[in-house]
Design an enzyme around this catalytic site. Structure first.
Site, short mmCIF file in Angstrom:
data_model
loop_
_atom_site.label_atom_id
_atom_site.label_comp_id
_atom_site.label_asym_id
_atom_site.label_seq_id
_atom_site.Cartn_x
_atom_site.Cartn_y
_atom_site.Cartn_z
N ASN A 21 46.11 52.98 56.63
CA ASN A 21 46.10 51.96 57.68
C ASN A 21 47.54 51.51 57.93
O ASN A 21 48.20 51.01 57.01
CB ASN A 21 45.22 50.78 57.23
CG ASN A 21 45.14 49.69 58.28
OD1 ASN A 21 46.14 49.32 58.89
ND2 ASN A 21 43.96 49.15 58.49
N HIS A 24 50.34 47.19 59.44
CA HIS A 24 51.41 46.26 59.07
C HIS A 24 52.81 46.81 59.31
O HIS A 24 53.80 46.08 59.20
CB HIS A 24 51.20 45.74 57.65
CG HIS A 24 49.93 44.92 57.60
ND1 HIS A 24 49.75 43.81 58.39
CD2 HIS A 24 48.76 45.12 56.95
CE1 HIS A 24 48.53 43.32 58.21
NE2 HIS A 24 47.91 44.10 57.35
N ARG A 32 60.10 41.17 65.31
CA ARG A 32 61.39 41.16 66.00
C ARG A 32 61.24 41.44 67.50
O ARG A 32 62.18 41.32 68.25
CB ARG A 32 62.30 42.24 65.40
CG ARG A 32 63.17 41.78 64.27
CD ARG A 32 64.23 40.82 64.78
NE ARG A 32 65.00 40.25 63.70
CZ ARG A 32 66.18 40.70 63.30
NH1 ARG A 32 66.73 41.76 63.86
NH2 ARG A 32 66.81 40.09 62.33
N HIS A 57 43.78 49.00 63.49
CA HIS A 57 42.85 47.97 63.95
C HIS A 57 43.44 47.36 65.21
O HIS A 57 44.47 46.68 65.16
CB HIS A 57 42.71 46.91 62.85
CG HIS A 57 41.70 45.84 63.15
ND1 HIS A 57 41.33 44.89 62.24
CD2 HIS A 57 40.97 45.57 64.27
CE1 HIS A 57 40.43 44.08 62.77
NE2 HIS A 57 40.21 44.47 64.02
N ARG A 59 43.25 44.64 67.27
CA ARG A 59 42.63 43.31 67.29
C ARG A 59 42.64 42.76 68.70
O ARG A 59 43.49 43.10 69.52
CB ARG A 59 43.39 42.36 66.35
CG ARG A 59 43.25 42.73 64.88
CD ARG A 59 43.83 41.63 64.00
NE ARG A 59 42.94 40.50 63.93
CZ ARG A 59 42.15 40.22 62.90
NH1 ARG A 59 42.16 40.98 61.83
NH2 ARG A 59 41.36 39.18 62.92
N ARG A 63 47.73 41.33 67.55
CA ARG A 63 48.80 40.77 66.71
C ARG A 63 49.61 41.85 66.01
O ARG A 63 50.72 41.61 65.56
CB ARG A 63 48.23 39.79 65.69
CG ARG A 63 47.43 40.44 64.60
CD ARG A 63 47.03 39.44 63.54
NE ARG A 63 46.04 38.52 64.02
CZ ARG A 63 45.15 37.92 63.21
NH1 ARG A 63 45.17 38.15 61.92
NH2 ARG A 63 44.25 37.09 63.69
N HIS A 64 49.02 43.04 65.83
CA HIS A 64 49.85 44.12 65.25
C HIS A 64 49.77 45.35 66.14
O HIS A 64 50.64 45.55 67.00
CB HIS A 64 49.56 44.38 63.77
CG HIS A 64 48.13 44.25 63.32
ND1 HIS A 64 47.12 45.01 63.84
CD2 HIS A 64 47.57 43.46 62.37
CE1 HIS A 64 45.99 44.68 63.23
NE2 HIS A 64 46.23 43.73 62.34
N GLU A 84 39.63 50.78 64.06
CA GLU A 84 38.82 49.61 63.71
C GLU A 84 38.81 48.67 64.90
O GLU A 84 39.85 48.47 65.54
CB GLU A 84 39.45 48.88 62.52
CG GLU A 84 39.45 49.66 61.24
CD GLU A 84 40.20 48.93 60.14
OE1 GLU A 84 40.72 47.83 60.38
OE2 GLU A 84 40.29 49.48 59.04
N THR A 115 40.58 40.94 57.97
CA THR A 115 39.12 40.97 58.04
C THR A 115 38.56 40.36 56.75
O THR A 115 38.82 40.86 55.66
CB THR A 115 38.63 42.43 58.19
OG1 THR A 115 39.45 43.07 59.14
CG2 THR A 115 37.19 42.48 58.62
N GLU A 165 31.47 51.61 55.73
CA GLU A 165 32.64 51.37 54.89
C GLU A 165 32.35 50.12 54.09
O GLU A 165 32.11 49.05 54.66
CB GLU A 165 33.91 51.21 55.73
CG GLU A 165 35.12 50.95 54.82
CD GLU A 165 36.46 51.03 55.54
OE1 GLU A 165 36.60 51.85 56.47
OE2 GLU A 165 37.36 50.26 55.16
N HIS A 204 39.71 47.77 51.56
CA HIS A 204 40.20 46.39 51.64
C HIS A 204 40.71 45.92 50.29
O HIS A 204 39.95 45.84 49.33
CB HIS A 204 39.14 45.39 52.15
CG HIS A 204 39.79 44.26 52.90
ND1 HIS A 204 40.44 43.24 52.27
CD2 HIS A 204 39.94 44.03 54.23
CE1 HIS A 204 40.95 42.41 53.17
NE2 HIS A 204 40.67 42.88 54.38
N GLY A 226 45.80 49.96 53.41
CA GLY A 226 46.92 49.63 54.28
C GLY A 226 47.95 48.72 53.65
O GLY A 226 49.03 49.15 53.24
N HIS A 227 47.61 47.44 53.53
CA HIS A 227 48.60 46.41 53.19
C HIS A 227 49.39 46.75 51.93
O HIS A 227 50.62 46.67 51.92
CB HIS A 227 47.88 45.06 53.05
CG HIS A 227 48.82 43.92 52.87
ND1 HIS A 227 49.04 43.33 51.65
CD2 HIS A 227 49.60 43.26 53.75
CE1 HIS A 227 49.92 42.35 51.79
NE2 HIS A 227 50.28 42.28 53.06
#
Ligand code: PXP
Length: 257
Positions: A21, A24, A32, A57, A59, A63-64, A84, A115, A165, A204, A226-227
């Site tokens: 994922n 991020h 920036r 994802h 959203r 936001r990303h 997603e 999420t 999932e 997750h 991901g994160h």
């Protein structure tokens, strides 16, 4: 899983895929407002390093990952793209244009940081069923991101989802007792899902430590992570970036004389 079961299991016929994922990378870029770091470049790096699929994802608040990122990924990627998304008319329309390999339906609240729980298929079955059918009729495989719970698996089967999932967040964040309890739920859910012919994924909060027990559940065929990977990449790469910058500025200064 106890050791003897691990030895006996035929793991060659149960491969475990890694979905990376890259949301991020886009979070950093958006901080920036420029082009760097480019999530599409991150997808290529992940692909060249063994990722089996790329997850993003989109959203509702963008936001990303943004629409243009998904279009570029779809054009450039050779790996399957897993999108997603919230269960909204807008997202279904976008998915029908982009045609990712898979859509993973997730619950989405604007105020959440990430999420926060699984999609409640049992409660929202009637609203979601037509969306699932619409996506499937466009040739997109549909996954439901759900808590590891038998009722949710039963409903996923009734809704003709391709896969589920399992949300591993509670397992990852919990102490030893919660971890143990959640792992039992994850195993039972994975077993029932595959019994019903659903593919079983999980994700997750997974990291190098907590992923091991989940990776040993033979019914799970894909992990989406991901994160943690982006966080780890900062520290496995920051040292060499600082050294390189130091070399460049030292060389620039010494070339003056
Ligand atoms: N799977 C789903 C459905 C998610 O929403 C997320 C978070 O975007 C992940 C997997 C990956 O979670 P993490 O970023 O904590 O690895």
């Amino acid at each position: 899983m106890i050791k003897s079961e691990m030895v006996e299991a035929d793991t060659s016929s149960h491969p475990l895929c890694l979905g990376v994922n890259i949301d991020h990378i886009a979070t950093l870029r958006n901080a920036r407002g420029g082009q760097d770091p480019d999530p599409v470049l991150a997808a290529h790096v992940a692909a060249n390093s063994g990722a089996d699929s790329i997850t993003v994802h989109l959203r509702e608040d963008r936001r990303h990952i943004r629409d243009r990122d998904i279009e570029r990924l779809k054009d450039q990627l050779t790996l399957p793209l897993n999108m997603e998304m919230a269960c909204t008319v807008e997202m279904v329309e976008i998915a029908k244009v982009i045609l990712p390999s898979t859509v993973c339906l997730v619950p989405e609240k604007r105020e959440e940081l990430t999420t926060e729980g699984g999609l409640d298929l049992v409660t929202h079955k009637d609203r979601l069923f037509p969306m699932v059918q619409e996506l499937k009729s466009s040739g997109i495989k549909v996954t439901g991101f759900i808590d590891p719970n038998i009722d949710q698996i039963e409903t996923a089967k009734e809704m003709e989802l391709d896969s589920v999932e399992l949300h591993t967040g509670v397992y990852c964040d919990g102490g030893a007792i919660v971890k143990k309890q959640e792992l039992v739920k994850i195993k039972k859910s994975a077993l029932l899902a595959t019994k019903y012919g659903l593919k079983c994924h999980a994700g997750h909060g997974l990291n190098f430590d907590n992923v091991v027990a989940v990776a040993q559940i033979i019914e799970i065929s894909e992990l989406n992570i991901g994160h943690f990977l982006i966080c780890d990449a900062v520290f496995s790469g920051l040292g060499s970036s600082v050294s390189r910058m130091k070399d460049i500025i030292t060389e620039a200064r010494s070339s003056l004389t």
